[in-house]
Motif scaffolding. Structure first.
Motif, short mmCIF file in Angstrom:
data_model
loop_
_atom_site.label_atom_id
_atom_site.label_comp_id
_atom_site.label_asym_id
_atom_site.label_seq_id
_atom_site.Cartn_x
_atom_site.Cartn_y
_atom_site.Cartn_z
N ILE A 150 10.84 -0.45 -0.21
CA ILE A 150 11.15 0.02 1.12
C ILE A 150 11.80 1.49 0.82
O ILE A 150 13.21 1.39 -0.44
CB ILE A 150 11.50 -0.56 2.38
N PHE A 151 11.58 3.18 1.35
CA PHE A 151 12.91 3.08 1.02
C PHE A 151 13.03 4.01 2.28
O PHE A 151 12.68 4.22 3.82
CB PHE A 151 11.37 4.98 0.44
N ILE A 152 14.08 4.96 2.22
CA ILE A 152 15.32 5.53 3.15
C ILE A 152 15.87 7.02 2.03
O ILE A 152 16.47 6.80 1.09
CB ILE A 152 16.56 4.54 3.92
N THR A 180 20.90 -5.81 5.08
CA THR A 180 20.06 -7.00 4.53
C THR A 180 19.39 -7.64 5.30
O THR A 180 18.24 -7.90 4.23
CB THR A 180 21.25 -8.39 5.10
N ALA A 181 18.38 -7.53 6.40
CA ALA A 181 17.37 -8.29 6.55
C ALA A 181 16.19 -7.17 6.23
O ALA A 181 14.85 -7.96 5.54
CB ALA A 181 17.24 -7.57 8.53
N LEU A 182 16.03 -5.98 5.91
CA LEU A 182 14.93 -6.04 5.42
C LEU A 182 14.36 -6.40 3.83
O LEU A 182 13.82 -6.01 3.56
CB LEU A 182 15.26 -3.70 5.35
N GLY A 183 15.73 -6.72 3.36
CA GLY A 183 15.87 -6.67 2.04
C GLY A 183 14.49 -8.04 1.78
O GLY A 183 14.82 -8.21 0.56
N LYS A 184 15.09 -8.91 2.53
CA LYS A 184 14.09 -10.18 2.53
C LYS A 184 12.95 -9.79 3.58
O LYS A 184 11.82 -11.06 2.47
CB LYS A 184 15.19 -11.13 3.82
N LEU A 185 12.42 -8.33 3.08
CA LEU A 185 11.06 -8.45 3.91
C LEU A 185 10.40 -8.00 2.95
O LEU A 185 8.92 -7.95 2.56
CB LEU A 185 11.13 -7.78 4.99
N THR A 186 10.79 -7.61 1.60
CA THR A 186 10.06 -7.29 0.33
C THR A 186 10.53 -7.35 -0.86
O THR A 186 11.83 -8.20 -1.06
CB THR A 186 10.12 -5.77 0.13
N PRO A 187 9.44 -8.20 -1.55
CA PRO A 187 10.09 -8.62 -2.96
C PRO A 187 10.70 -7.66 -4.14
O PRO A 187 10.92 -8.23 -4.63
CB PRO A 187 8.25 -9.14 -3.63
N GLY A 188 10.74 -5.95 -4.16
CA GLY A 188 10.94 -5.16 -4.56
C GLY A 188 12.15 -4.96 -4.22
O GLY A 188 12.87 -5.50 -3.54
N LYS A 234 -4.21 2.31 -5.56
CA LYS A 234 -4.69 2.33 -4.79
C LYS A 234 -3.70 0.96 -4.32
O LYS A 234 -4.45 -0.54 -5.29
CB LYS A 234 -6.29 1.97 -5.34
N GLY A 235 -4.36 0.27 -3.37
CA GLY A 235 -4.18 -1.42 -2.92
C GLY A 235 -2.89 -1.52 -2.73
O GLY A 235 -1.97 -2.66 -2.08
N GLU A 236 -1.73 -0.57 -3.07
CA GLU A 236 -0.42 -0.61 -3.15
C GLU A 236 0.65 0.15 -1.57
O GLU A 236 -0.08 0.46 -0.82
CB GLU A 236 0.63 0.36 -3.91
N LEU A 237 1.22 -0.90 -1.38
CA LEU A 237 2.09 -0.48 -0.28
C LEU A 237 3.20 -0.30 0.38
O LEU A 237 4.44 -0.57 -0.68
CB LEU A 237 2.04 -1.51 1.61
N VAL A 238 3.76 0.63 0.60
CA VAL A 238 5.42 0.80 0.45
C VAL A 238 5.73 1.54 2.42
O VAL A 238 4.89 1.58 3.05
CB VAL A 238 6.47 1.99 -0.58
N TRP A 239 6.73 0.37 2.73
CA TRP A 239 7.54 1.03 4.45
C TRP A 239 8.64 1.91 4.12
O TRP A 239 9.42 2.17 2.84
CB TRP A 239 7.84 -0.24 4.11
N THR A 240 8.86 2.53 5.09
CA THR A 240 9.59 3.68 5.11
C THR A 240 10.53 4.16 6.55
O THR A 240 10.01 3.30 7.64
CB THR A 240 9.20 4.97 5.21
#
Length: 450
Positions: A150-152, A180-188, A234-240
């Protein structure tokens, strides 16, 4: 410990009219509007009929393709209008605000004990989920997917953009709750980028990978940072997520209420007193535009910054994701022999009769004039001078124009959003609509490949 990112390619567009670091409260808007253009790719289905009474945070419509994804009212009041277009397509939803505001009360969340699925469900139910966007395709994130990171971006490098450090002051508790909440939504990792000032409230948060960014625009764009930190294959996702949206998410997690409050920078050379205003998502722009006054009659209101924002009227409504409203002179005049005389009052990346390169810190009073007409693509090599991503911009644009899916994939379309091409569009000698071309290419790629 932070990891530095230094951007060398780019162009700072220094403009007159940056917002002063002072805040006023905007006049309360009568009507608040959610414009469906802000939610690209969403097929809305109404939950309420015109005339219904709603509370702040109460769902108005949902995404037909992901029914759990709700879009809520920013205020309490009456649903006075559902604007429709061709084939009864929903264009906008308007709510007439009550004088006394009432909010939907959700159960407060104990972040230490809450699971990933419970956090995801709470964000969907509360209407906070649309603040999370995904790449590729630059659309609202699909809750059924898991991002690799996840990127901010807490570093604003765009012209007249809101000062992120200023708008986040005093919001550390909300920011930490959201992180803290967003950290639980990604393994990265949750990657947070800040400037070198050392004053950002984001830099003190726990559970983040901190990066200090320096360099000219587009160093502050999240796409530039993704390219340097964790490129998308290809096939990867990131959230912003944008920093001000983190505040809304964090406040919901701490209080159980959806608060659509925004601190908006009203900026531009046509504004007499550019500064910040406290308002809400979807508010009428006129409620704070005329409070600062305008210098002239012929001006353009831009809902967003001057590179990526959309033209609006003074009676328009603040966009769902926007934290800046820019007001600059309307460039509807023509200069005699403007192409054949020395130019001192405009920015250019060339040195042909232009001199902005001699004064890199000078501020310019620019208008909306494109200084030329649409013409065929000219290969100049200029795009590469201001495009810091490890991508060939000219080749990618042409692949999108001819709808070559294989080339679009191989040239890195998965990694970009329209805003990443705003600077190349600004300097384009051919006056090509780069952001529109990239948007259409992304839509085609999503439709054909998914």
């Amino acid at each position: 410990m932070s990891k530095d990112i230094r951007i060398k390619k780019g162009l700072n567009i220094n403009m007159v009219g940056a917002a002063d670091l002072s805040t006023s409260k905007a006049v309360l808007s009568n009507v608040y509007t959610l414009n469906l253009e802000d939610f690209h790719g969403i097929t809305p289905k109404m939950l309420l009929k015109q005339g219904a009474e709603v509370k702040a945070g109460e769902p108005l419509f949902y995404n037909k393709n992901v029914e759990d994804m709700l879009f809520v009212s920013p205020v309490s009041g009456e649903l006075v209008e559902i604007q429709r277009g061709a084939r009864r397509k929903i264009l906008a939803v308007k709510v007439l605000a009550d004088k006394a505001q009432e909010s939907v009360a959700h159960t407060k969340i104990d972040l230490a004990k809450t699971s990933k699925e419970e956090i995801k469900g709470a964000l969907l139910k509360s209407g906070c989920w649309p603040f999370i966007k995904q790449r590729p395709y630059d659309v609202v994130a699909n809750p059924d997917t898991t991002p690799k990171s996840i990127f901010i971006s807490g570093y604003a490098s765009g012209p007249l953009a809101a000062d992120v450090d200023y708008v986040l002051q005093g919001k550390e508790a909300e920011l930490q709750a959201a992180i803290t909440a967003l950290g639980k939504l990604t393994p990265g990792k949750v990657h947070v980028s800040v400037g070198n000032s050392g004053k950002s409230p984001l830099s003190t948060l726990q559970g983040i990978e901190l990066h200090k960014v320096s360099g000219p625009h587009p160093a502050g764009l999240v796409g530039t940072q993704i390219n340097r930190i964790d490129p998308i294959n290809k096939g990867e996702l990131v959230w912003t997520i944008s920093p001000q949206d983190l505040i809304i998410i964090g406040e919901f997690l701490l209080t159980g209420k959806f608060n659509a409050e925004r601190l908006v920078a009203l900026a531009g050379s046509s504004v007499k007193s550019p500064k910040y205003f406290t308002t809400k998502i979807g508010a009428e722009i006129s409620t704070f535009l005329y409070a600062s006054g305008v210098n002239e009659e012929n001006f353009r209101v831009i809902n967003g910054d001057v590179l990526t924002g959309k033209k609006s009227s003074p009676d328009g409504y603040l966009g769902f994701y926007n934290t800046t409203v820019s007001v600059i002179p309307e460039g509807d005049d023509y200069e005699l022999f403007g192409w054949n005389k020395p130019i001192f009052n405009k920015i250019s990346t060339t040195r042909a009769l232009t001199f902005s390169w001699l004064q890199p810190n000078k501020k310019y009073d620019l208008n909306t004039n494109t200084n030329g007409e649409h013409r065929a693509f000219v290969v100049t090599g200029q795009y590469e001078q201001v495009f810091p991503l490890d991508i060939y911009p000219m080749q990618l644009l042409k692949a999108c124009m001819v709808k070559d899916l294989d080339e679009m994939e191989q040239l890195g379309l998965y990694e970009v959003a329209p805003e990443d091409f705003s600077l190349t569009e600004f300097i384009c000698i051919s006056k090509q609509p780069h952001q529109k071309i990239i948007r259409e290419g992304l839509d085609l790629l999503q439709k054909e490949i998914g």
